[in-house]
Design an enzyme around this catalytic site. Structure first.
Site, PDB file in Angstrom:
ATOM      1  N   GLU A 262      19.648  36.906  74.746  1.00  0.00           N
ATOM      2  CA  GLU A 262      20.167  37.622  75.721  1.00  0.00           C
ATOM      3  C   GLU A 262      19.100  37.458  76.765  1.00  0.00           C
ATOM      4  O   GLU A 262      18.134  38.370  76.689  1.00  0.00           O
ATOM      5  CB  GLU A 262      20.046  39.193  75.313  1.00  0.00           C
ATOM      6  CG  GLU A 262      21.185  39.932  76.486  1.00  0.00           C
ATOM      7  CD  GLU A 262      20.800  41.444  76.258  1.00  0.00           C
ATOM      8  OE1 GLU A 262      21.550  42.086  77.029  1.00  0.00           O
ATOM      9  OE2 GLU A 262      19.761  41.761  75.550  1.00  0.00           O
TER      10      GLU A 262
ATOM     11  N   ASP B 148      24.277  39.532  65.679  1.00  0.00           N
ATOM     12  CA  ASP B 148      23.284  40.118  66.621  1.00  0.00           C
ATOM     13  C   ASP B 148      21.946  40.595  65.839  1.00  0.00           C
ATOM     14  O   ASP B 148      22.022  41.295  65.058  1.00  0.00           O
ATOM     15  CB  ASP B 148      23.919  41.360  67.298  1.00  0.00           C
ATOM     16  CG  ASP B 148      23.750  41.431  68.840  1.00  0.00           C
ATOM     17  OD1 ASP B 148      22.479  41.461  69.221  1.00  0.00           O
ATOM     18  OD2 ASP B 148      24.471  42.060  69.645  1.00  0.00           O
TER      19      ASP B 148
ATOM     20  N   HIS C  28      29.352  43.426  76.576  1.00  0.00           N
ATOM     21  CA  HIS C  28      29.763  44.812  76.546  1.00  0.00           C
ATOM     22  C   HIS C  28      28.732  45.857  77.282  1.00  0.00           C
ATOM     23  O   HIS C  28      28.725  46.980  76.907  1.00  0.00           O
ATOM     24  CB  HIS C  28      29.550  45.008  74.854  1.00  0.00           C
ATOM     25  CG  HIS C  28      27.876  44.904  74.269  1.00  0.00           C
ATOM     26  ND1 HIS C  28      27.405  43.501  74.366  1.00  0.00           N
ATOM     27  CD2 HIS C  28      26.783  45.703  74.434  1.00  0.00           C
ATOM     28  CE1 HIS C  28      26.286  43.797  74.103  1.00  0.00           C
ATOM     29  NE2 HIS C  28      25.765  45.012  73.997  1.00  0.00           N
ATOM     30  N   ASP C  29      27.832  45.111  78.139  1.00  0.00           N
ATOM     31  CA  ASP C  29      27.126  45.951  78.851  1.00  0.00           C
ATOM     32  C   ASP C  29      27.355  45.966  80.476  1.00  0.00           C
ATOM     33  O   ASP C  29      26.719  46.830  81.241  1.00  0.00           O
ATOM     34  CB  ASP C  29      25.455  45.378  78.763  1.00  0.00           C
ATOM     35  CG  ASP C  29      25.026  45.591  77.327  1.00  0.00           C
ATOM     36  OD1 ASP C  29      25.304  46.721  76.767  1.00  0.00           O
ATOM     37  OD2 ASP C  29      24.177  44.613  76.793  1.00  0.00           O
TER      38      ASP C  29
ATOM     39  N   ASP D 188      18.761  40.010  70.665  1.00  0.00           N
ATOM     40  CA  ASP D 188      18.979  41.212  71.641  1.00  0.00           C
ATOM     41  C   ASP D 188      17.804  41.356  72.510  1.00  0.00           C
ATOM     42  O   ASP D 188      16.553  41.244  71.852  1.00  0.00           O
ATOM     43  CB  ASP D 188      19.478  42.538  70.908  1.00  0.00           C
ATOM     44  CG  ASP D 188      19.306  43.822  71.701  1.00  0.00           C
ATOM     45  OD1 ASP D 188      20.350  43.722  72.420  1.00  0.00           O
ATOM     46  OD2 ASP D 188      18.729  44.593  71.647  1.00  0.00           O
TER      47      ASP D 188
HETATM   48  C1  BGC Z   1      22.228  45.395  74.313  1.00  0.00           C
HETATM   49  C2  BGC Z   1      22.626  46.738  74.915  1.00  0.00           C
HETATM   50  C3  BGC Z   1      21.671  47.627  73.983  1.00  0.00           C
HETATM   51  C4  BGC Z   1      20.285  47.179  74.240  1.00  0.00           C
HETATM   52  C5  BGC Z   1      19.445  47.997  73.367  1.00  0.00           C
HETATM   53  C6  BGC Z   1      20.944  45.223  74.848  1.00  0.00           C
HETATM   54  O1  BGC Z   1      20.491  44.415  75.836  1.00  0.00           O
HETATM   55  O2  BGC Z   1      23.152  44.434  74.973  1.00  0.00           O
HETATM   56  O3  BGC Z   1      23.892  47.011  74.324  1.00  0.00           O
HETATM   57  O4  BGC Z   1      21.831  48.815  74.575  1.00  0.00           O
HETATM   58  O5  BGC Z   1      20.123  45.788  74.203  1.00  0.00           O
HETATM   59  O6  BGC Z   1      19.313  47.294  72.217  1.00  0.00           O
END
Ligand code: BGC
Ligand code: CA
Length: 623
Positions: A338, A158, A404-405, A276
């Site tokens: 993402e 990540d 995980h979100d 991310d």
């Molecule tokens: C991750 C989250 C994180 C956020 C800030 C995201 O999109 O998947 O888990 O809290 O980015 O880094």
């Protein structure tokens, strides 16, 4: 687009990011995949990186590995604890590689395992080129990479590029003085006078030394997006927690440093990155106020449009340079994004459109986390799947239902009565279209979301500040369920960092691997079919019976050899259908079930008047 936080916990994270999106809006593989597919050259690709762990030798394939891959997201805190402290770690992952191999995945994406104060459980990184002692050492990571390689599995990391931890030495330096060499690595502003016209009472809540933040931007995680630092008499910008200051991507030194961190891992043999929050790298240089949409979100902040902090065009220049850098490595290293986006046209931009020079795999969140409040409807799945297969200039779609979100898909799409079948149906979609598949640990077991019931138990800070409207993301991060024994086999420590979900005695790897018809067995079967069946691996896809509101069906065909027909009942009633494959040029009449999650479908020998039980999935060859 939608206002900030939705009250619907199901949509929590997607929704939460959505406002910002509205404005515009992993690596492997392997010998066995290739062997199974049968047609590949015996050539060997060898990387030439400096680090010994990097000397990998995956057999070459005519397609890049990621095109046929199943990528499995591991949340390292929650997968397997090896040293009895109640927190998962890298050696724990290594000890479970044989399971992952048997399951049939090709690559892992490991959520951040870098040194971190763990405010956002690793998404606040204080050193991009090491491993948090909670998770192990760099040597453990090298071992994980090497042991994975032995099994033909690839590792993607990540990469958090939008922000660092406020404890990163760069930020500590940046916040110490306006003249520090790192000051301009972050996004600073002097603020405006608290007496200036138009300053609202809300903005005055964030007043320091007579100054308020320069605009009305709120952090996605609550409160103003601007934090005051007395030492420099300035505010810094943070899209997420205040412990996650945004980097200033207008400063070329930032890009150089972050590409350097990526190279550090590419040199050690990682197969790629999940990027991310990648649409958030740039902010409007004029810092214009966002339009207020009315009302407040779960954190009590005004709902805002997201035109000025997401998807600014400059991000695509960075991505093109990043892609060129990653492409300079052998072995088809991959960039996964993402990318919560409002529509397929916006997604296409993240591939680089016609030029195909940006991300190979931006996530398509429109099928798995779409805007219709996660309604399981054949029409909407059909429409989204067709769109992503036809409106991205031939780029490779990446489907995902869980991460995980967000509340787990089984809870978002489940009806409470047929959850097993619905989880299998989602897996059938995930593994039988042309898309690359991304799954989340425990999805294969039907692990459910176990949201804390008491505020004092919550670990995710947004669940504390947002309680009770927003209970945070702990529910989808509970320990992996391996056995019916203590702590579900996750840890020897009874005080696991999050509690093990109560259903672990029946929902676990040990029990499900012995149970015919389990969700685990279905996931394994789908992945094995996808790997071994030429039509599923690389056939074209044609939707069938396209006006059927209840059943989603399509056929995959290579033009030679058997085709594969897939049909799924998206309702709680039995549905009877007759399929005509002529539109796909498929003429065979010999029908043989390859997989079905209901015994009544095992012996079907026709495409006429086939009755699918509630939420049933049926996969058959046609010759
Ligand atoms: C991750 C989250 C994180 C956020 C800030 C995201 O999109 O998947 O888990 O809290 O980015 O880094
Ligand atoms: Ca541990």
């Amino acid at each position: 687009m939608a206002p900030c936080f939705s009250r619907n916990p199901a949509q929590r994270f997607a929704r939460h990011l959505a406002p910002s999106l509205s404005g515009l809006a992993l690596a492997l593989c392997l010998g066995s995949l290739i062997a199974a597919a049968g047609a590949q050259r015996p050539m060997i690709e060898t990387a030439t990186q400096a680090h010994p762990a990097a000397a990998f030798a995956f057999p070459a394939s005519p397609d890049p590995w990621w095109k046929h891959a199943v990528v499995y997201e591991i949340y390292p805190r929650s997968f397997q604890d090896s040293n009895g402290d109640g927190i998962g770690d890298l050696n724990g992952i290594t000890s479970r590689l044989d399971y992952l191999k048997t399951l049939g995945i090709d690559a892992m994406w490991i959520s951040p395992m870098y040194p971190s104060p763990q405010v956002d459980f690793g998404y606040d990184i204080s050193n991009y080129e090491s491993v948090d002692p909670q998770y192990g050492t760099l040597a453990d990571m090298d071992k994980l990479i090497a042991e994975s390689k032995k099994r033909g599995l690839r590792i993607c990391l990540d990469m958090v590029l939008n922000h660092t931890s406020d404890k990163h030495p760069w930020f500590i330096d940046a916040a110490s003085s306006r003249t520090s060499p790192k000051h301009d690595w972050y996004v600073w502003n002097d603020g405006k006078s608290a007496d200036a016209p138009g300053v609202t009472a809300y903005q005055k809540r964030f007043e320091h030394e007579g100054k308020v933040p320069p605009n009305n931007w709120v952090s996605g995680f609550g409160g103003s997006a601007w934090e005051w630092v007395p030492a420099v008499h300035q505010f810094y910008y943070h899209k997420f927690y205040k412990q996650q200051p945004d980097l200033n991507w207008d400063n070329p030194a930032v890009e150089k440093a972050m590409f350097g961190a990526m190279r550090f891992w590419l040199d050690r043999g990682v197969a790629g990155f999940r990027l991310d929050a990648i649409p958030t790298l740039f902010e409007d240089p004029q810092l214009r106020d966002e339009r207020e949409l009315g009302g407040v979100n779960a954190q009590g902040d005004p709902n805002l449009a997201g035109n000025y902090t997401d998807n600014l065009p400059k991000v695509h220049d960075v991505i093109r340079r990043m892609r060129a850098m990653v492409d300079s490595y052998p072995g088809d290293r991959v960039l996964i994004g993402e990318t919560y986006l409002p529509n397929t046209a916006a997604l296409d931009q993240w591939y680089g459109g016609e030029a195909h020079d940006e991300l190979q795999l931006p996530m398509d969140m429109l099928v798995g986390f779409h805007g219709d409040h996660d309604k399981l409807t054949a029409d909407s799945f059909r429409q989204h799947i067709v769109e992503v297969e036809t409106q991205v200039h031939g780029s490779q779609p990446l489907l995902v239902f869980d991460n995980h979100d967000n509340v787990r898909a089984i809870d978002r799409y489940g009806d409470g009565t047929h959850n097993d079948q619905i989880n299998k149906l989602l897996a059938t979609v995930l593994f039988t279209t042309k898309a690359t598949a991304l799954m989340y640990y425990g999805e294969e077991l039907g692990m459910t979301t176990t949201t804390p019931t008491h505020k004092e138990d919550v670990k995710d800070p947004i669940g504390i500040t947002g309680w009770p409207q927003e209970k945070g993301r702990d529910g989808e991060r509970t320990p992996m369920q391996w056995t019916p024994g203590p702590q579900a086999g996750f840890s020897t420590d009874p005080h696991t960092w999050l509690p093990v979900a109560p259903d672990y005695k029946t929902v676990n790897v040990q029990v499900e691997s012995k149970e015919k018809g389990s969700e685990l067995a279905w996931f394994e079967q789908m992945m094995a079919l996808r790997r071994s069946n030429p039509a599923l691996r690389s056939g074209t896809m044609t939707m069938l019976d396209t006006s059927n509101p209840d059943v989603l069906s399509y056929v995959r065909s290579t033009g030679t050899g058997p085709a594969v027909v897939i049909a799924m009942n998206f309702t709680a009633e039995p549905k009877t259908l007759s399929l005509d494959l002529s539109s796909a040029g498929v003429t065979g009449t010999s029908i043989k079930t390859l997989a079905a999650d209901d015994a009544s479908l095992l012996s079907i020998g026709t495409l006429k008047n086939v009755t699918l039980p509630p939420y049933a999935s049926w996969v058959a060859s046609v010759q």
